[in-house]
Design an enzyme around this catalytic site. Structure first.
Site, PDB file in Angstrom:
ATOM      1  N   HIS A 197       0.866  -1.188   0.000  1.00  0.00           N
ATOM      2  CA  HIS A 197       0.000   0.000   0.000  1.00  0.00           C
ATOM      3  C   HIS A 197       0.899   1.233   0.000  1.00  0.00           C
ATOM      4  O   HIS A 197       1.670   1.436   0.949  1.00  0.00           O
ATOM      5  CB  HIS A 197      -0.843   0.067   1.277  1.00  0.00           C
ATOM      6  CG  HIS A 197      -2.038  -0.818   1.293  1.00  0.00           C
ATOM      7  ND1 HIS A 197      -1.956  -2.169   1.475  1.00  0.00           N
ATOM      8  CD2 HIS A 197      -3.365  -0.524   1.152  1.00  0.00           C
ATOM      9  CE1 HIS A 197      -3.188  -2.678   1.460  1.00  0.00           C
ATOM     10  NE2 HIS A 197      -4.062  -1.699   1.270  1.00  0.00           N
ATOM     11  N   GLU A 200      -1.237   6.282  -1.140  1.00  0.00           N
ATOM     12  CA  GLU A 200      -2.687   6.293  -0.889  1.00  0.00           C
ATOM     13  C   GLU A 200      -3.099   7.569  -0.168  1.00  0.00           C
ATOM     14  O   GLU A 200      -4.222   8.029  -0.305  1.00  0.00           O
ATOM     15  CB  GLU A 200      -3.078   5.062  -0.051  1.00  0.00           C
ATOM     16  CG  GLU A 200      -4.584   4.938   0.199  1.00  0.00           C
ATOM     17  CD  GLU A 200      -4.959   3.736   1.086  1.00  0.00           C
ATOM     18  OE1 GLU A 200      -4.050   3.084   1.618  1.00  0.00           O
ATOM     19  OE2 GLU A 200      -6.163   3.500   1.243  1.00  0.00           O
ATOM     20  N   ASP A 278     -11.227  -2.976  -2.658  1.00  0.00           N
ATOM     21  CA  ASP A 278     -10.549  -2.695  -1.392  1.00  0.00           C
ATOM     22  C   ASP A 278     -11.306  -3.353  -0.233  1.00  0.00           C
ATOM     23  O   ASP A 278     -10.812  -4.300   0.366  1.00  0.00           O
ATOM     24  CB  ASP A 278     -10.407  -1.179  -1.145  1.00  0.00           C
ATOM     25  CG  ASP A 278      -9.214  -0.849  -0.264  1.00  0.00           C
ATOM     26  OD1 ASP A 278      -8.420  -1.759   0.043  1.00  0.00           O
ATOM     27  OD2 ASP A 278      -9.060   0.326   0.126  1.00  0.00           O
TER      28      ASP A 278
END
Ligand SMILES: [Zn+2]
Length: 331
Positions: A197, A200, A278
């Protein structure tokens, strides 16, 4: 076009953000979790964000109840199984389910038992439905470095047997990657694929680090790569795939609408993307609904969709046999 009938691949879906509400109600009663009400609508409010969500931190509060319900092998297996069952009903052919084993050890399960339960749920769903899957082990950047090593060790024996990759998730600070170089190198040595990740929550440079320092082949979100030409060019040049989750980015206020989401520009410019939800329950969305918004907003053509599907196959962390099978669903 009947979007539900299109073959689909989902590479970025969190198990604890994707519980069936009905199952959460049932398990909350079974586990005697103290909440004000077991009514469906009340539990739904605890699990799904509404208009009031203001940030990623806010979004993350929706994981409290799910994680309290995911502390036994039986529940974990069931939740993983049901996620693939639901996905198969909208013609998702391959799905990578991620979860952080450390979050499910509060009642005494070992990391290995947690991983086994989720893998068992995926395997059972593969037998019962027309879908294949793999698990991705997420580690929490908000927790100790020790648990990263422990999770890597615990998942090692499942690599190629239901576990495919390692991921770093949760809060994203600027420059986080440097602390994880040794751990992720160890994981790569064992055969884990790497997705991280990054980009973001505003820090485009984290994407460079995830690729160059951690060897990420895919990036979770990568939303903010437009902020730095260097980052953007690196992603493009290396063919790194962005796991794009538009509704989640809207929910966490990274962007205000599908129309203003940059992923379609990225795609048209030659960047590899794949589309995911997600968190199906937190964001209150299915992959079909996500795709419907995209088709409607960007006038996506079927050829473009097939191309994105094809790119998703190429970047999937599955074996060649599964890739061949996935190719049979597209011209
Ligand atoms: Zn995510």
């Amino acid at each position: 076009m009947d979007i539900k009938k299109l073959p689909k691949i989902e590479l970025h879906c969190h198990l604890d953000g994707s519980l069936r509400i009905e199952t959460a109600v049932e398990l909350a009663k079974k586990e005697k979790i103290e909440i004000e009400s077991y009514r469906y609508e009340y539990v739904k409010d605890l699990l799904s964000i509404g208009e009031e969500c203001t940030s990623l931190d806010d979004y993350l509060t929706k994981f409290y109840l799910p994680n309290s319900l995911m502390q036994s092998s039986e529940n974990l297996k069931r939740i993983a199984y049901e996620l693939l069952e639901d996905a198969s009903k909208e013609n998702v052919k391959y799905m990578e389910v991620r979860f952080a084993p450390i979050l499910h050890t509060q009642n005494g399960l070992t990391l290995k038992e947690v991983i086994k339960a989720v893998v068992d749920g995926i395997k059972k769903a593969e037998l019962d439905f027309d879908i294949k899957g793999n698990a991705i082990i997420s580690c929490m950047r908000s927790m100790s470095l020790d648990h990263v090593y422990d999770s890597i060790e615990a998942g090692k024996e499942f690599i190629g047997q239901g576990v495919s990759a390692i991921d770093l998730a949760a809060v994203e600070n600027k420059g986080f990657a440097v602390d994880y170089i040794d751990a992720i190198n160890l994981a790569k040595g064992y055969g884990y694929k790497v997705t991280i990740h990054a980009g973001e929550t505003g820090f485009a440079e984290n994407v460079i680090d995830a690729i160059n320092l951690l060897g990420a082949e895919r990036i979770g979100h990568g939303f903010y790569i437009y902020k730095s030409k260097e980052v953007y060019d690196l992603v493009k040049e290396k063919g790194v795939t962005l796991e794009v989750c538009p509704k989640s980015n809207i929910d966490t206020k990274a962007v205000d609408s599908y129309k203003n989401h940059p992923f379609y520009k990225y795609y048209k410019d030659g960047i590899n993307i794949s589309i995911s939800t997600d968190n199906r329950t937190v964001s209150n969305i299915t992959l079909s609904e996500e795709l419907e918004s995209i088709f409607n907003t960007f006038d996506l053509t079927l050829d473009e969709y097939n191309d994105i599907y094809y790119r998703s196959i190429k970047s999937a962390f599955c074996d060649e046999e599964t890739k061949k099978w996935l190719l049979t669903f597209v011209n």
